[in-house]
Scaffold this motif. Structure first.
Motif, PDB file in Angstrom:
ATOM      1  N   MET A   5       0.850  -1.196   0.000  1.00  0.00           N
ATOM      2  CA  MET A   5       0.000   0.000   0.000  1.00  0.00           C
ATOM      3  C   MET A   5       0.882   1.240   0.000  1.00  0.00           C
ATOM      4  N   LYS A   6       0.442   2.258  -0.736  1.00  0.00           N
ATOM      5  CA  LYS A   6       1.129   3.541  -0.677  1.00  0.00           C
ATOM      6  C   LYS A   6       0.808   4.201   0.651  1.00  0.00           C
ATOM      7  N   LYS A   7       1.730   4.980   1.131  1.00  0.00           N
ATOM      8  CA  LYS A   7       1.545   5.690   2.391  1.00  0.00           C
ATOM      9  C   LYS A   7       1.845   7.163   2.165  1.00  0.00           C
ATOM     10  N   PRO A   8       1.272   8.039   2.984  1.00  0.00           N
ATOM     11  CA  PRO A   8       1.640   9.457   2.888  1.00  0.00           C
ATOM     12  C   PRO A   8       3.126   9.625   3.202  1.00  0.00           C
ATOM     13  N   SER A   9       3.765  10.515   2.484  1.00  0.00           N
ATOM     14  CA  SER A   9       5.202  10.714   2.674  1.00  0.00           C
ATOM     15  C   SER A   9       5.480  11.440   3.993  1.00  0.00           C
ATOM     16  N   TYR A  10       6.704  11.308   4.447  1.00  0.00           N
ATOM     17  CA  TYR A  10       7.129  11.995   5.669  1.00  0.00           C
ATOM     18  C   TYR A  10       7.015  13.501   5.484  1.00  0.00           C
ATOM     19  N   TYR A  11       7.383  13.973   4.285  1.00  0.00           N
ATOM     20  CA  TYR A  11       7.322  15.405   3.995  1.00  0.00           C
ATOM     21  C   TYR A  11       5.883  15.919   4.119  1.00  0.00           C
ATOM     22  N   LEU A  12       4.929  15.177   3.576  1.00  0.00           N
ATOM     23  CA  LEU A  12       3.515  15.563   3.656  1.00  0.00           C
ATOM     24  C   LEU A  12       3.044  15.573   5.111  1.00  0.00           C
ATOM     25  N   LEU A  13       3.409  14.539   5.865  1.00  0.00           N
ATOM     26  CA  LEU A  13       3.035  14.489   7.279  1.00  0.00           C
ATOM     27  C   LEU A  13       3.646  15.643   8.064  1.00  0.00           C
ATOM     28  N   SER A  14       4.892  15.970   7.750  1.00  0.00           N
ATOM     29  CA  SER A  14       5.571  17.064   8.427  1.00  0.00           C
ATOM     30  C   SER A  14       4.876  18.396   8.142  1.00  0.00           C
ATOM     31  N   GLN A  15       4.491  18.605   6.891  1.00  0.00           N
ATOM     32  CA  GLN A  15       3.766  19.830   6.545  1.00  0.00           C
ATOM     33  C   GLN A  15       2.427  19.896   7.273  1.00  0.00           C
ATOM     34  N   ALA A  16       1.728  18.772   7.340  1.00  0.00           N
ATOM     35  CA  ALA A  16       0.430  18.732   8.008  1.00  0.00           C
ATOM     36  C   ALA A  16       0.576  19.028   9.495  1.00  0.00           C
ATOM     37  N   MET A  17       1.617  18.506  10.128  1.00  0.00           N
ATOM     38  CA  MET A  17       1.832  18.761  11.549  1.00  0.00           C
ATOM     39  C   MET A  17       2.138  20.230  11.804  1.00  0.00           C
ATOM     40  N   ASP A  18       2.704  20.919  10.799  1.00  0.00           N
ATOM     41  CA  ASP A  18       2.985  22.347  10.924  1.00  0.00           C
ATOM     42  C   ASP A  18       1.755  23.210  10.660  1.00  0.00           C
ATOM     43  N   GLY A  19       0.632  22.566  10.265  1.00  0.00           N
ATOM     44  CA  GLY A  19      -0.612  23.302  10.083  1.00  0.00           C
ATOM     45  C   GLY A  19      -0.942  23.670   8.650  1.00  0.00           C
ATOM     46  N   ASP A  20      -0.232  23.119   7.659  1.00  0.00           N
ATOM     47  CA  ASP A  20      -0.524  23.400   6.250  1.00  0.00           C
ATOM     48  C   ASP A  20      -1.866  22.766   5.874  1.00  0.00           C
ATOM     49  N   GLU A  21      -2.837  23.608   5.508  1.00  0.00           N
ATOM     50  CA  GLU A  21      -4.190  23.127   5.237  1.00  0.00           C
ATOM     51  C   GLU A  21      -4.245  22.186   4.036  1.00  0.00           C
ATOM     52  N   LYS A  22      -3.473  22.470   2.998  1.00  0.00           N
ATOM     53  CA  LYS A  22      -3.481  21.609   1.813  1.00  0.00           C
ATOM     54  C   LYS A  22      -2.926  20.226   2.137  1.00  0.00           C
ATOM     55  N   ALA A  23      -1.905  20.169   2.975  1.00  0.00           N
ATOM     56  CA  ALA A  23      -1.328  18.883   3.369  1.00  0.00           C
ATOM     57  C   ALA A  23      -2.323  18.090   4.206  1.00  0.00           C
ATOM     58  N   ILE A  24      -3.039  18.765   5.093  1.00  0.00           N
ATOM     59  CA  ILE A  24      -4.054  18.090   5.911  1.00  0.00           C
ATOM     60  C   ILE A  24      -5.152  17.538   5.018  1.00  0.00           C
ATOM     61  N   GLU A  25      -5.582  18.323   4.026  1.00  0.00           N
ATOM     62  CA  GLU A  25      -6.625  17.856   3.104  1.00  0.00           C
ATOM     63  C   GLU A  25      -6.146  16.649   2.294  1.00  0.00           C
ATOM     64  N   LYS A  26      -4.869  16.628   1.913  1.00  0.00           N
ATOM     65  CA  LYS A  26      -4.332  15.481   1.177  1.00  0.00           C
ATOM     66  C   LYS A  26      -4.343  14.224   2.037  1.00  0.00           C
ATOM     67  N   ILE A  27      -4.005  14.371   3.302  1.00  0.00           N
ATOM     68  CA  ILE A  27      -4.018  13.218   4.209  1.00  0.00           C
ATOM     69  C   ILE A  27      -5.448  12.745   4.432  1.00  0.00           C
ATOM     70  N   LEU A  28      -6.376  13.682   4.615  1.00  0.00           N
ATOM     71  CA  LEU A  28      -7.777  13.311   4.775  1.00  0.00           C
ATOM     72  C   LEU A  28      -8.306  12.623   3.522  1.00  0.00           C
ATOM     73  N   ALA A  29      -7.904  13.094   2.351  1.00  0.00           N
ATOM     74  CA  ALA A  29      -8.327  12.464   1.099  1.00  0.00           C
ATOM     75  C   ALA A  29      -7.740  11.063   0.977  1.00  0.00           C
ATOM     76  N   PHE A  30      -6.513  10.879   1.461  1.00  0.00           N
ATOM     77  CA  PHE A  30      -5.868   9.566   1.410  1.00  0.00           C
ATOM     78  C   PHE A  30      -6.635   8.553   2.260  1.00  0.00           C
ATOM     79  N   TYR A  31      -7.065   8.969   3.450  1.00  0.00           N
ATOM     80  CA  TYR A  31      -7.757   8.066   4.371  1.00  0.00           C
ATOM     81  C   TYR A  31      -9.277   8.073   4.201  1.00  0.00           C
ATOM     82  N   ASP A  32      -9.822   8.871   3.280  1.00  0.00           N
ATOM     83  CA  ASP A  32     -11.270   8.974   3.112  1.00  0.00           C
ATOM     84  C   ASP A  32     -11.948   7.641   2.819  1.00  0.00           C
ATOM     85  N   PRO A  33     -11.426   6.784   1.921  1.00  0.00           N
ATOM     86  CA  PRO A  33     -12.099   5.497   1.695  1.00  0.00           C
ATOM     87  C   PRO A  33     -12.182   4.635   2.960  1.00  0.00           C
ATOM     88  N   TYR A  34     -11.113   4.620   3.746  1.00  0.00           N
ATOM     89  CA  TYR A  34     -11.108   3.833   4.978  1.00  0.00           C
ATOM     90  C   TYR A  34     -12.106   4.400   5.986  1.00  0.00           C
TER      91      TYR A  34
END
Length: 75
Positions: A5-34
């Motif tokens: 399975m593909k996983k979110p990259s460390y860079y994307l997770l790091s951006q999301a933890m810093d509060g980047d809204e686009k990165a958070i939306e990408k992570i939410l989109a990744f986990y949306d089917p689950y």
């Protein structure tokens, strides 16, 4: 052949933890089917027929909890 399975990259997770809204939306989109799969509930109509639908209130609560966990996570 092993299926990976593909996983979110460390860079994307790091951006999301810093509060980047686009990165958070990408992570939410990744986990949306689950999340949607976890929120399936039976719905009965007036004739007794059963429909399986996504409980949007529960899905919203799970998304909110995931956002809080992302923002509160510390490496």
């Amino acid at each position: 052949m092993k299926h990976t399975m593909k996983k979110p990259s460390y860079y994307l997770l790091s951006q999301a933890m810093d509060g980047d809204e686009k990165a958070i939306e990408k992570i939410l989109a990744f986990y949306d089917p689950y999340i949607s799969k976890c929120c399936l509930r039976p719905l009965y109509d007036e004739y007794g027929n059963v429909y399986i639908v996504v409980d949007m209130e529960l899905k919203g609560l799970i998304r909110e909890a995931l956002i809080k966990m992302i923002l509160g996570f510390d490496i």
